[in-house]
Scaffold this active site. Sequence first.
Site, short mmCIF file in Angstrom:
data_model
loop_
_atom_site.label_atom_id
_atom_site.label_comp_id
_atom_site.label_asym_id
_atom_site.label_seq_id
_atom_site.Cartn_x
_atom_site.Cartn_y
_atom_site.Cartn_z
CB SER A 132 -22.65 -14.38 38.34
OG SER A 132 -21.83 -13.80 39.35
CE1 TYR A 144 -27.21 -12.27 40.42
CE2 TYR A 144 -25.03 -12.88 41.23
CZ TYR A 144 -25.84 -12.37 40.23
OH TYR A 144 -25.28 -11.97 39.04
N1 LIG Z 1 -23.11 -6.36 36.39
C1 LIG Z 1 -22.39 -7.32 36.97
O1 LIG Z 1 -21.44 -7.05 37.72
C2 LIG Z 1 -22.70 -8.76 36.66
C3 LIG Z 1 -21.74 -9.73 37.02
C4 LIG Z 1 -21.99 -11.07 36.77
C5 LIG Z 1 -23.17 -11.45 36.20
N2 LIG Z 1 -24.11 -10.51 35.88
C6 LIG Z 1 -25.36 -10.99 35.27
O2 LIG Z 1 -25.48 -10.42 34.00
C7 LIG Z 1 -26.87 -10.35 33.64
C8 LIG Z 1 -27.15 -8.94 33.11
O3 LIG Z 1 -26.91 -8.01 34.14
P1 LIG Z 1 -26.42 -6.54 33.84
O4 LIG Z 1 -25.19 -6.31 34.61
O5 LIG Z 1 -26.45 -6.27 32.39
O6 LIG Z 1 -27.57 -5.74 34.60
P2 LIG Z 1 -28.60 -4.62 34.11
O7 LIG Z 1 -27.89 -3.57 33.34
O8 LIG Z 1 -29.35 -4.24 35.33
O9 LIG Z 1 -29.57 -5.40 33.09
C9 LIG Z 1 -30.48 -6.35 33.54
C10 LIG Z 1 -31.40 -6.72 32.40
O10 LIG Z 1 -32.32 -7.72 32.86
C11 LIG Z 1 -33.64 -7.30 32.51
N3 LIG Z 1 -34.62 -7.77 33.48
C12 LIG Z 1 -34.57 -7.68 34.82
N4 LIG Z 1 -35.72 -8.16 35.35
C13 LIG Z 1 -36.49 -8.57 34.32
C14 LIG Z 1 -37.78 -9.13 34.22
N5 LIG Z 1 -38.54 -9.37 35.30
N6 LIG Z 1 -38.27 -9.40 33.00
C15 LIG Z 1 -37.53 -9.15 31.88
N7 LIG Z 1 -36.31 -8.62 31.92
C16 LIG Z 1 -35.79 -8.32 33.11
C17 LIG Z 1 -33.60 -5.80 32.52
O11 LIG Z 1 -34.69 -5.31 31.76
P3 LIG Z 1 -35.31 -3.82 32.05
O12 LIG Z 1 -34.15 -2.90 32.22
O13 LIG Z 1 -36.06 -3.54 30.79
O14 LIG Z 1 -36.13 -3.94 33.27
C18 LIG Z 1 -32.24 -5.54 31.89
O15 LIG Z 1 -32.32 -5.58 30.49
C19 LIG Z 1 -27.64 -10.70 34.90
O16 LIG Z 1 -28.07 -12.04 34.82
C20 LIG Z 1 -26.61 -10.58 36.02
O17 LIG Z 1 -26.88 -11.46 37.07
C21 LIG Z 1 -23.89 -9.18 36.08
#
Ligand SMILES: NC(=O)c1ccc[n+]([C@@H]2O[C@H](COP(=O)([O-])OP(=O)(O)OC[C@H]3O[C@@H](n4cnc5c(N)ncnc54)[C@H](OP(=O)(O)O)[C@@H]3O)[C@@H](O)[C@H]2O)c1
Length: 250
Positions: A132, A144
């Site tokens: 991120s 984070y």
């Molecule tokens: N959205 C943003 O603005 C943003 C910005 C920068 C970076 N990121 C990073 O991008 C990555 C993906 O985030 P996203 O935005 O796609 O969020 P998201 O839609 O909430 O997806 C998160 C994913 O992580 C999985 N996960 C969470 N806890 C877990 C655990 N204990 N064991 C296995 N899987 C787990 C979830 O699985 P389940 O749903 O099956 O629980 C889901 O597939 C993250 O690392 C986040 O920090 C996001």
Amino acid sequence: MTSLPRNAVVTGASSGIGAAVAERLAHHGCRLLLVGRDRARLDAVALRCGGRALVADLRDPAGVAAVSDAADGWAQLLVHGAGVGAAGPLADTPAEVVDELLTVNLVAPVQLTRALVPTLRTARGHVVFVASVAAIGVAYEAAYSATKAGLRGFADALRVESDIGVTTVLPGAVTTPYYERRGQPYHRRFPRPVSPERVAGALVDAVRRDRAEVFVPRWLTVGARVHGVAPAAFAHLSRRMDRRPDAGHG
Ligand SMILES: NC(=O)c1ccc[n+]([C@@H]2O[C@H](COP(=O)([O-])OP(=O)(O)OC[C@H]3O[C@@H](n4cnc5c(N)ncnc54)[C@H](OP(=O)(O)O)[C@@H]3O)[C@@H](O)[C@H]2O)c1
């Protein structure tokens, strides 16, 4: 540009960025091992993309071992998409939330990569960390930010010490369920949130070009450069922008 590795493991494939990456890889003909916790959402992605769905909780070392066992000798591309967020002053953040951030965002990808390095090395493969822009330090997201900075340092070291490809993807805000799940909506006027499909496109392109890191959107690289050469000026600007505890990035 090189062709994509054929056998890909994607964690976080049940939602958001990971699901979009799975779709993009499927479009390029990759065979997928899709990892997540939510069986129904994971199966829905597997139905759209093909591939095998593996339910595993990455907070648990047994979950990490289940993924590495399933991918051992097979994986050529490993995408660490799973992650959780939390926002608010550090002192108000419960210890167990900090623990979950460190475990899911940092310990699990480090351990899973460690276990799969021999497989990836044999395949002359590639590993991708979804970090991120918070890796450069975002106020009210200290724990984070630590996990994402940790991933970035780990990736940089691995890229130098091993002969596998290593890419770090550093998105700003992305329109996924992430903010709802962390319990704090995104309120900044910029960077404007981008779609998970855009992040997935940049990620796949970075693998094909063997890029060390890519910010999404690309102009966020400027912030990282300012942070690198003038950390005091960066901190001053951040202080002006980050007064609200709910203002953070992903
Ligand atoms: N959205 C943003 O603005 C943003 C910005 C920068 C970076 N990121 C990073 O991008 C990555 C993906 O985030 P996203 O935005 O796609 O969020 P998201 O839609 O909430 O997806 C998160 C994913 O992580 C999985 N996960 C969470 N806890 C877990 C655990 N204990 N064991 C296995 N899987 C787990 C979830 O699985 P389940 O749903 O099956 O629980 C889901 O597939 C993250 O690392 C986040 O920090 C996001």
